[in-house]
Design a protein around this motif. Structure first.
Motif, mmCIF file in Angstrom:
data_model
loop_
_atom_site.group_PDB
_atom_site.id
_atom_site.type_symbol
_atom_site.label_atom_id
_atom_site.label_comp_id
_atom_site.label_asym_id
_atom_site.label_seq_id
_atom_site.Cartn_x
_atom_site.Cartn_y
_atom_site.Cartn_z
ATOM 1 N N LEU A 274 0.829 -1.206 0.000
ATOM 2 C CA LEU A 274 0.000 0.000 0.000
ATOM 3 C C LEU A 274 0.864 1.256 0.000
ATOM 4 C CD1 LEU A 274 -2.731 -1.119 2.575
ATOM 5 C CD2 LEU A 274 -2.975 -0.937 0.088
ATOM 6 N N ALA A 275 1.994 1.200 0.711
ATOM 7 C CA ALA A 275 2.884 2.356 0.758
ATOM 8 C C ALA A 275 3.513 2.639 -0.612
ATOM 9 C CB ALA A 275 3.979 2.134 1.798
ATOM 10 N N VAL A 276 3.829 1.604 -1.380
ATOM 11 C CA VAL A 276 4.394 1.819 -2.715
ATOM 12 C C VAL A 276 3.366 2.488 -3.633
ATOM 13 C CG1 VAL A 276 5.322 0.695 -4.768
ATOM 14 C CG2 VAL A 276 6.053 -0.061 -2.516
ATOM 15 N N LEU A 277 2.104 2.092 -3.534
ATOM 16 C CA LEU A 277 1.066 2.750 -4.328
ATOM 17 C C LEU A 277 0.958 4.233 -3.960
ATOM 18 C CD1 LEU A 277 -1.716 0.007 -4.321
ATOM 19 C CD2 LEU A 277 -0.353 0.777 -6.278
ATOM 20 N N ALA A 278 1.025 4.523 -2.666
ATOM 21 C CA ALA A 278 0.996 5.922 -2.244
ATOM 22 C C ALA A 278 2.231 6.670 -2.747
ATOM 23 C CB ALA A 278 0.901 6.003 -0.720
ATOM 24 N N ALA A 279 3.384 5.990 -2.732
ATOM 25 C CA ALA A 279 4.615 6.621 -3.204
ATOM 26 C C ALA A 279 4.521 6.993 -4.675
ATOM 27 C CB ALA A 279 5.801 5.675 -2.963
ATOM 28 N N ALA A 280 3.884 6.136 -5.483
ATOM 29 C CA ALA A 280 3.751 6.425 -6.913
ATOM 30 C C ALA A 280 2.973 7.713 -7.145
ATOM 31 C CB ALA A 280 3.072 5.255 -7.620
ATOM 32 N N ALA A 281 1.957 7.968 -6.307
ATOM 33 C CA ALA A 281 1.177 9.198 -6.438
ATOM 34 C C ALA A 281 2.025 10.424 -6.120
ATOM 35 C CB ALA A 281 -0.048 9.135 -5.519
ATOM 36 N N PHE A 282 2.835 10.352 -5.050
ATOM 37 C CA PHE A 282 3.732 11.465 -4.723
ATOM 38 C C PHE A 282 4.755 11.689 -5.835
ATOM 39 C CE2 PHE A 282 2.361 10.812 -0.279
ATOM 40 C CZ PHE A 282 2.184 12.133 0.100
ATOM 41 N N LEU A 284 4.585 11.155 -8.953
ATOM 42 C CA LEU A 284 4.022 11.750 -10.164
ATOM 43 C C LEU A 284 4.140 13.272 -10.137
ATOM 44 C CD1 LEU A 284 2.562 11.186 -12.825
ATOM 45 C CD2 LEU A 284 0.396 11.320 -11.570
ATOM 46 N N LEU A 285 4.011 13.864 -8.934
ATOM 47 C CA LEU A 285 4.136 15.321 -8.809
ATOM 48 C C LEU A 285 5.561 15.797 -9.056
ATOM 49 C CD1 LEU A 285 1.944 15.915 -5.625
ATOM 50 C CD2 LEU A 285 1.324 16.355 -8.004
ATOM 51 N N GLY A 286 6.524 14.852 -9.018
ATOM 52 C CA GLY A 286 7.910 15.255 -9.254
ATOM 53 C C GLY A 286 8.150 15.766 -10.655
ATOM 54 N N GLY A 287 7.260 15.465 -11.582
ATOM 55 C CA GLY A 287 7.440 15.922 -12.951
ATOM 56 C C GLY A 287 7.172 17.400 -13.167
ATOM 57 N N VAL A 288 6.589 18.095 -12.170
ATOM 58 C CA VAL A 288 6.261 19.513 -12.367
ATOM 59 C C VAL A 288 7.488 20.397 -12.245
ATOM 60 C CG1 VAL A 288 3.937 19.111 -11.483
ATOM 61 C CG2 VAL A 288 5.706 19.944 -9.927
ATOM 62 N N GLY A 289 8.573 19.873 -11.666
ATOM 63 C CA GLY A 289 9.791 20.662 -11.523
ATOM 64 C C GLY A 289 9.738 21.620 -10.342
ATOM 65 N N GLY A 290 10.826 22.345 -10.142
ATOM 66 C CA GLY A 290 10.898 23.332 -9.072
ATOM 67 C C GLY A 290 10.915 22.722 -7.695
ATOM 68 N N ALA A 291 10.674 23.581 -6.681
ATOM 69 C CA ALA A 291 10.718 23.140 -5.285
ATOM 70 C C ALA A 291 9.619 22.125 -4.987
ATOM 71 C CB ALA A 291 10.596 24.348 -4.352
ATOM 72 N N VAL A 292 8.447 22.335 -5.574
ATOM 73 C CA VAL A 292 7.339 21.393 -5.346
ATOM 74 C C VAL A 292 7.701 20.017 -5.882
ATOM 75 C CG1 VAL A 292 4.948 20.860 -5.923
ATOM 76 C CG2 VAL A 292 5.596 23.206 -5.348
ATOM 77 N N GLY A 293 8.255 19.969 -7.072
ATOM 78 C CA GLY A 293 8.634 18.692 -7.663
ATOM 79 C C GLY A 293 9.718 17.978 -6.869
ATOM 80 N N LEU A 294 10.724 18.719 -6.423
ATOM 81 C CA LEU A 294 11.797 18.109 -5.647
ATOM 82 C C LEU A 294 11.280 17.563 -4.322
ATOM 83 C CD1 LEU A 294 14.788 20.552 -6.251
ATOM 84 C CD2 LEU A 294 14.594 18.178 -7.009
ATOM 85 N N THR A 295 10.360 18.313 -3.699
ATOM 86 C CA THR A 295 9.777 17.839 -2.442
ATOM 87 C C THR A 295 8.991 16.552 -2.670
ATOM 88 O OG1 THR A 295 9.610 20.105 -1.610
ATOM 89 C CG2 THR A 295 8.248 18.435 -0.528
ATOM 90 N N ALA A 296 8.221 16.510 -3.754
ATOM 91 C CA ALA A 296 7.455 15.308 -4.065
ATOM 92 C C ALA A 296 8.377 14.128 -4.343
ATOM 93 C CB ALA A 296 6.553 15.572 -5.270
ATOM 94 N N LEU A 297 9.484 14.368 -5.047
ATOM 95 C CA LEU A 297 10.444 13.293 -5.310
ATOM 96 C C LEU A 297 11.058 12.780 -4.015
ATOM 97 C CD1 LEU A 297 12.349 14.579 -8.480
ATOM 98 C CD2 LEU A 297 10.681 12.721 -8.359
ATOM 99 N N ALA A 298 11.377 13.696 -3.110
ATOM 100 C CA ALA A 298 11.979 13.286 -1.843
ATOM 101 C C ALA A 298 11.007 12.441 -1.019
ATOM 102 C CB ALA A 298 12.419 14.517 -1.049
ATOM 103 N N VAL A 299 9.758 12.906 -0.898
ATOM 104 C CA VAL A 299 8.764 12.178 -0.098
ATOM 105 C C VAL A 299 8.441 10.834 -0.748
ATOM 106 C CG1 VAL A 299 6.390 12.206 0.749
ATOM 107 C CG2 VAL A 299 7.783 14.274 0.873
ATOM 108 N N GLY A 300 8.206 10.849 -2.046
ATOM 109 C CA GLY A 300 7.834 9.620 -2.729
ATOM 110 C C GLY A 300 8.939 8.582 -2.739
ATOM 111 N N SER A 301 10.174 9.008 -2.995
ATOM 112 C CA SER A 301 11.277 8.048 -3.022
ATOM 113 C C SER A 301 11.567 7.499 -1.635
ATOM 114 C CB SER A 301 12.536 8.683 -3.617
ATOM 115 O OG SER A 301 12.974 9.787 -2.842
ATOM 116 N N LEU A 302 11.423 8.332 -0.595
ATOM 117 C CA LEU A 302 11.615 7.842 0.771
ATOM 118 C C LEU A 302 10.565 6.801 1.123
ATOM 119 C CD1 LEU A 302 12.887 7.891 3.577
ATOM 120 C CD2 LEU A 302 11.442 9.864 4.122
ATOM 121 N N LEU A 303 9.311 7.090 0.783
ATOM 122 C CA LEU A 303 8.231 6.151 1.091
ATOM 123 C C LEU A 303 8.432 4.832 0.346
ATOM 124 C CD1 LEU A 303 5.586 5.792 2.619
ATOM 125 C CD2 LEU A 303 4.389 6.833 0.679
ATOM 126 N N LEU A 304 8.843 4.918 -0.919
ATOM 127 C CA LEU A 304 9.058 3.700 -1.695
ATOM 128 C C LEU A 304 10.241 2.896 -1.141
ATOM 129 C CD1 LEU A 304 8.778 3.378 -5.525
ATOM 130 C CD2 LEU A 304 10.551 2.155 -4.309
#
Length: 388
Positions: A274-282, A284-304
């Motif tokens: 279930l955590a990997v599915l949630a990570a995939a959603a986070f 996805l936001l990494g593609g927007v770039g900028g600070a928001v994207g980097l934050t999403a990549l950090a949260v999602g990769s940590l969760l995965l």
């Protein structure tokens, strides 16, 4: 001794993962495309899967000290060859050799499991996995930073020196052990296949980890292309820095081990999927770039990362309980499944990024996790119906 073995696992596992950070530098240095350079990552992971199948069963036949020292020495020589490779094809061959011979962690895991009582195996497995995670994280950061500073060859030459020095230390530090089996080598290889055929719990655990580790490998292959591409325009060291954000995984994995001891492997597997599915959603936001994207990549990769490693602890505790005399052979079958999944995931991640971009990578992670979850829910329904 467990802490020492955790350090050894980290150093060995790092050899498999630092190429993920330096593949963009390899592309630039050898004059090939970025997608083509990711074949270096695929080669070392396919080599690792082959090494698990071909060499890890020797843990039941050969005393641990000479086996581990020999493999680490050969891995050091392979890294040296990779660092001196004149082109992509020799680099791929050397990378495959490194993958085949750096299978130290799956040999040490059964050894450590045999050194402690059954009620501590989850915690000890989690500790060794923490060492492996440290190797994953630090090797990416080290490889990316050193590669940008001194070129892509520098990480290979440095890790070659480290591996050879560590082999010298381990020739004195590892305990003397006796092999639990006197079977011939062909019999040991056949035993791993036979166990995979006859043990449904082993097949189930191998499938779970193949799916989650496939998603993990797809992420880290794709994220190197994302961060060094036009969306962010960062260097290879950015991949390593993102990996360092996931250092929390080192703390969470021993906790997962204690939860396995307390609640059983199935509960931890369910939470991981279930955590990997949630990570995939986070992610996805990494593609927007900028600070928001980097934050999403950090949260999602940590969760995965946390989910994948927690699932690994649960699966290994489950399979080590199947037999005291065949732990290396059980681990061989299990880890072969896991790294075949990781190798295919790495290749699919590069292809998905080339065709669909970053959303394709995130979709691949979600699909693989969903396949594991469906299989697990079918198992839980079968167990629930069993007593009735």
């Amino acid at each position: 001794m467990v802490l020492l073995l955790a350090v050894v696992c980290g150093v060995a596992v790092g050899n498999v993962y630092f190429p993920q950070a330096v593949s963009p530098l390899v592309a630039e240095g050898l004059g090939v495309s970025a997608d083509t350079a990711t074949l270096v990552v695929t080669a070392v992971q396919f080599g690792y899967a082959a090494g698990i199948f071909l060499l890890v069963p020797l843990g039941d036949r050969v005393p641990y000290r000479p086996l581990i020292v020999s493999l680490l020495s050969l891995a050091g020589l392979g890294l040296l060859g990779a660092g001196l490779a004149p082109g992509l094809v020799p680099l791929l061959a050397a990378s495959a050799l490194v993958g085949v011979t750096t299978v130290i962690a799956p040999i040490l895991a059964p050894m450590a499991a045999g050194l402690v009582p059954a009620d501590r195996r989850g915690a000890v497995t989690g500790t060794l996995l923490s060492g492996s995670i440290g190797g994953m994280l630090l090797s990416r950061a080290f490889g990316g930073a050193l590669g940008e500073w001194l070129g892509w060859r520098a990480p290979y030459l440095t890790t070659a020196t480290l591996a050879l020095l560590l082999a010298l230390v381990l020739s004195r530090a590892l305990p003397r052990t006796t092999a639990p089996s006197r079977q011939s080598y062909p019999a040991l290889l056949g035993a791993s296949l036979r166990l995979l055929r006859t043990e449904p719990e082993l097949r189930r655990s191998g499938f779970y980890q193949a799916m989650l580790f496939g998603g993990f490998s797809a992420l880290w292959t794709g994220v190197a292309l994302l961060l060094t591409g036009p969306a962010y325009g960062l260097g290879a060291s950015a991949v390593g820095l993102l990996a360092l954000v996931n250092a929390g995984t080192m703390i969470c994995t021993p906790v997962a081990g204690r939860q396995v001891d307390r609640r059983g492997p199935d509960a931890v597997n369910l939470a991981a999927m279930l955590a990997v599915l949630a990570a995939a959603a986070f992610l996805l936001l990494g593609g927007v770039g900028g600070a928001v994207g980097l934050t999403a990549l950090a949260v999602g990769s940590l969760l995965l990362d946390v989910a994948m490693q927690s699932g690994m602890v649960a699966n290994q505790v489950r399979i080590f309980a199947l037999s005291d005399e065949a732990r290396s052979r059980l681990n061989t079958a299990y880890m072969t499944c896991a790294y075949l999944g990781g190798s295919v995931g790495s290749w699919l991640g590069a292809r998905a990024h080339g065709v669909f971009g970053w959303p394709g990578v995130c979709g691949l992670v979600a699909v693989l996790a969903a396949l594991a979850l469906v299989r697990h829910l079918l198992h839980l329904r079968t167990v629930a119906r069993g007593p009735a």
